[in-house]
Design a protein around this motif. Sequence first.
Motif, PDB file in Angstrom:
ATOM      1  N   GLU A  31      31.461  -1.179  -4.993  1.00 50.13           N
ATOM      2  CA  GLU A  31      30.909   0.070  -4.485  1.00 50.13           C
ATOM      3  C   GLU A  31      29.393   0.092  -4.611  1.00 50.13           C
ATOM      4  O   GLU A  31      28.688   0.584  -3.720  1.00 50.13           O
ATOM      5  CB  GLU A  31      31.525   1.249  -5.232  1.00 50.13           C
ATOM      6  CG  GLU A  31      33.001   1.475  -4.908  1.00 50.13           C
ATOM      7  CD  GLU A  31      33.642   2.480  -5.827  1.00 50.13           C
ATOM      8  OE1 GLU A  31      33.110   2.686  -6.944  1.00 50.13           O
ATOM      9  OE2 GLU A  31      34.676   3.061  -5.441  1.00 50.13           O
ATOM     10  N   ARG A  32      28.877  -0.442  -5.725  1.00 43.60           N
ATOM     11  CA  ARG A  32      27.420  -0.494  -5.906  1.00 43.60           C
ATOM     12  C   ARG A  32      26.772  -1.409  -4.870  1.00 43.60           C
ATOM     13  O   ARG A  32      25.693  -1.121  -4.348  1.00 43.60           O
ATOM     14  CB  ARG A  32      27.068  -0.957  -7.327  1.00 43.60           C
ATOM     15  CG  ARG A  32      27.428   0.048  -8.412  1.00 43.60           C
ATOM     16  CD  ARG A  32      26.683  -0.254  -9.710  1.00 43.60           C
ATOM     17  NE  ARG A  32      26.993  -1.583 -10.217  1.00 43.60           N
ATOM     18  CZ  ARG A  32      28.010  -1.861 -11.025  1.00 43.60           C
ATOM     19  NH1 ARG A  32      28.834  -0.890 -11.415  1.00 43.60           N
ATOM     20  NH2 ARG A  32      28.218  -3.089 -11.463  1.00 43.60           N
ATOM     21  N   LYS A  61      27.949  -2.042  -1.841  1.00 37.60           N
ATOM     22  CA  LYS A  61      28.002  -1.346  -0.556  1.00 37.60           C
ATOM     23  C   LYS A  61      26.903  -0.293  -0.462  1.00 37.60           C
ATOM     24  O   LYS A  61      26.234  -0.160   0.568  1.00 37.60           O
ATOM     25  CB  LYS A  61      29.374  -0.688  -0.362  1.00 37.60           C
ATOM     26  CG  LYS A  61      30.502  -1.665  -0.073  1.00 37.60           C
ATOM     27  CD  LYS A  61      31.810  -0.943   0.133  1.00 37.60           C
ATOM     28  CE  LYS A  61      31.798  -0.104   1.392  1.00 37.60           C
ATOM     29  NZ  LYS A  61      33.130   0.497   1.670  1.00 37.60           N
ATOM     30  N   GLU A  62      26.699   0.456  -1.537  1.00 38.02           N
ATOM     31  CA  GLU A  62      25.658   1.482  -1.537  1.00 38.02           C
ATOM     32  C   GLU A  62      24.279   0.852  -1.420  1.00 38.02           C
ATOM     33  O   GLU A  62      23.387   1.379  -0.730  1.00 38.02           O
ATOM     34  CB  GLU A  62      25.752   2.316  -2.823  1.00 38.02           C
ATOM     35  CG  GLU A  62      24.747   3.450  -2.900  1.00 38.02           C
ATOM     36  CD  GLU A  62      24.843   4.422  -1.744  1.00 38.02           C
ATOM     37  OE1 GLU A  62      23.812   5.009  -1.380  1.00 38.02           O
ATOM     38  OE2 GLU A  62      25.952   4.594  -1.190  1.00 38.02           O
ATOM     39  N   SER A  63      24.075  -0.286  -2.077  1.00 34.22           N
ATOM     40  CA  SER A  63      22.798  -0.990  -1.969  1.00 34.22           C
ATOM     41  C   SER A  63      22.543  -1.446  -0.534  1.00 34.22           C
ATOM     42  O   SER A  63      21.425  -1.319  -0.018  1.00 34.22           O
ATOM     43  CB  SER A  63      22.788  -2.195  -2.916  1.00 34.22           C
ATOM     44  OG  SER A  63      21.591  -2.947  -2.743  1.00 34.22           O
ATOM     45  N   ARG A 105      23.780  -0.053   2.160  1.00 36.26           N
ATOM     46  CA  ARG A 105      23.508   1.148   2.954  1.00 36.26           C
ATOM     47  C   ARG A 105      22.051   1.578   2.816  1.00 36.26           C
ATOM     48  O   ARG A 105      21.388   1.925   3.808  1.00 36.26           O
ATOM     49  CB  ARG A 105      24.436   2.297   2.517  1.00 36.26           C
ATOM     50  CG  ARG A 105      25.883   2.113   2.942  1.00 36.26           C
ATOM     51  CD  ARG A 105      26.717   3.330   2.546  1.00 36.26           C
ATOM     52  NE  ARG A 105      28.121   3.119   2.838  1.00 36.26           N
ATOM     53  CZ  ARG A 105      28.687   3.301   4.013  1.00 36.26           C
ATOM     54  NH1 ARG A 105      27.936   3.704   5.035  1.00 36.26           N
ATOM     55  NH2 ARG A 105      29.980   3.090   4.194  1.00 36.26           N
ATOM     56  N   ARG A 106      21.548   1.572   1.598  1.00 33.64           N
ATOM     57  CA  ARG A 106      20.155   1.966   1.378  1.00 33.64           C
ATOM     58  C   ARG A 106      19.203   1.021   2.088  1.00 33.64           C
ATOM     59  O   ARG A 106      18.207   1.448   2.696  1.00 33.64           O
ATOM     60  CB  ARG A 106      19.839   2.011  -0.123  1.00 33.64           C
ATOM     61  CG  ARG A 106      20.458   3.204  -0.843  1.00 33.64           C
ATOM     62  CD  ARG A 106      19.776   3.421  -2.194  1.00 33.64           C
ATOM     63  NE  ARG A 106      19.877   2.243  -3.039  1.00 33.64           N
ATOM     64  CZ  ARG A 106      20.872   2.022  -3.883  1.00 33.64           C
ATOM     65  NH1 ARG A 106      21.858   2.895  -4.004  1.00 33.64           N
ATOM     66  NH2 ARG A 106      20.894   0.927  -4.627  1.00 33.64           N
TER      67      ARG A 106
END
Length: 204
Positions: A6-7, A9-11, A13-14
Amino acid sequence: MPNLRERQKESRRRKILQATREQLRANGFEATTIETIALEAEVSAVTVYNYYGTKTGLLLALIAENDSILLERMQELLKAPPETIVETFSAFAEIIRQHALSYLTKPVWRQVIAASIIEGGSQFGRSYAQLDRELARQLTKVLEKLRERGCIGPDANLDVLGDCLFQLQNARFLQFVSSDDMTNEAVDRYLREDIEALLSASPD
């Protein structure tokens, strides 16, 4: 607590949104492609498509990210609004303009506004309209503070007044981003003249 996947994926996205913002500011909407964004973000084009689908989807995500920061700034105005309705309205509109241009250029904002109209029934259009409603609500809260000070009459319908003033701000914002030559000082002068004319039209 987010797991490693999840981390990651969020990275991604950013990084994609940051790359999108940089590409749009540098090259404009038409010249920016999913492929150039992917290259800038160091991910595959397929990843960008999987996360956001289209350039309009990327615009939606940028605006959503922009919304939360803008609303935080409005909370600062709510804590200590200026002494008069003219100064308060000017400050409210200035926050929106400065924040908008710190994020995207005028040509890209023209694309955003056009997309919000063309795709009014889509997720993009609904999200854009939701931001407008929330900003109008924030302006109403600021007006409530001014009424507590006696700057606004007790019988004024602040929900209607807040919405009307926000729509006036919206019209001037559209005028501002529609012209690359329109300065911040000029649009602020117009808005001050607008609100002063409205206030002077009412009998004491």
